[in-house]
Design a protein around this motif. Structure first.
Motif: not given
Lengths: 114, 112
Positions: A24, A27, A30, A51-52, A70-73, A75
């Motif tokens: 994670k 926050s 990017n 950016n993912n 799958p999303n910004a938060s 991997s």
């Protein structure tokens, strides 16, 4: 902020098993990077995302390795099937890509494949 | 590869002495960074020097950069036992949001 969070902290598995490492990022960051550290080879870049989107996966050793964001938060780095030579410490790091400056590292996952 | 290479690989000094570590790299850079890693932990950023800077200070740390020689040095003054760690240099290429490429590090031991 809690910093970059990696799990698990330690993983011991048997050859042939699937291994999934999680990360994670901080926050708002990017850019996300996966590194592998061994005594012999030092700190190797495996793959990184902006950016993912995966930008460069040329460091991924072979097809047994795959990474997703799958999303910004979140991997993942997956190894299937795992082999003893995959034993290493795997680090995730994130950065604000607009500044191109310092990386923030997680505490790493110590992977042992028996 | 523009991987940085640190020198020496290992350094052992007495508490209070200065520690100097060197880094060489191969290609043009946007900036060079130094990181520290305590045993069993992730890397922590120490200092960043840009390609148009020649020297930078942060507390007991002094970093120099010589772009003509493609080299940098990290000086830790008045070392303490708590400075015992591995130190890595990392470079960022000139253009784009590119990843850091790390050297293999210098293992510093400060003996009390």
């Amino acid at each position: 902020d809690a910093g970059v969070i990696q799990s698990p902290r330690h993983e011991v598995t048997e050859m042939g098993q699937e291994v999934t490492l999680r990360c994670k990022p901080i926050s708002g960051h990017n850019s996300l990077f996966w590194y592998r550290q061994t005594m012999m080879r030092g700190l190797e870049l495996l793959i990184y995302f902006n950016n993912n989107v995966p930008i460069d996966d040329s460091g991924m050793p072979e097809d047994r390795f795959s990474a997703k964001m799958p999303n910004a938060s979140f991997s993942t780095l997956k190894i299937q099937p795992s082999e003893p030579r995959d034993s290493a410490v795997y680090f995730c790091a994130s950065r604000d890509g607009t500044t191109n400056e310092k990386l923030f590292f997680g505490s790493g996952t110590q992977l042992s494949v028996l | 590869s523009q991987q940085g290479e640190e020198d020496p690989q290992a350094l052992s000094i007495q508490e209070g002495e200065n520690a100097t570590m060197n880094c060489s790299y191969k290609t043009s850079i946007n900036n060079l960074q130094w990181y520290r890693q305590n045993s069993g932990r992730g890397l922590v950023h120490l200092i960043l020097i840009r390609s148009n800077e020649r020297e930078k200070h942060s507390g007991r740390l002094r970093v120099t950069l010589d772009t003509s020689k493609k080299s940098s040095s990290l000086l830790i003054t008045a070392s303490r036992a708590a400075d015992t760690a591995s130190y890595f240099c990392a470079t960022v290429r000139l253009s784009g949001n590119t990843p850091l490429v790390f050297g293999k590090g210098t293992r510093l031991s400060v003996i009390a």
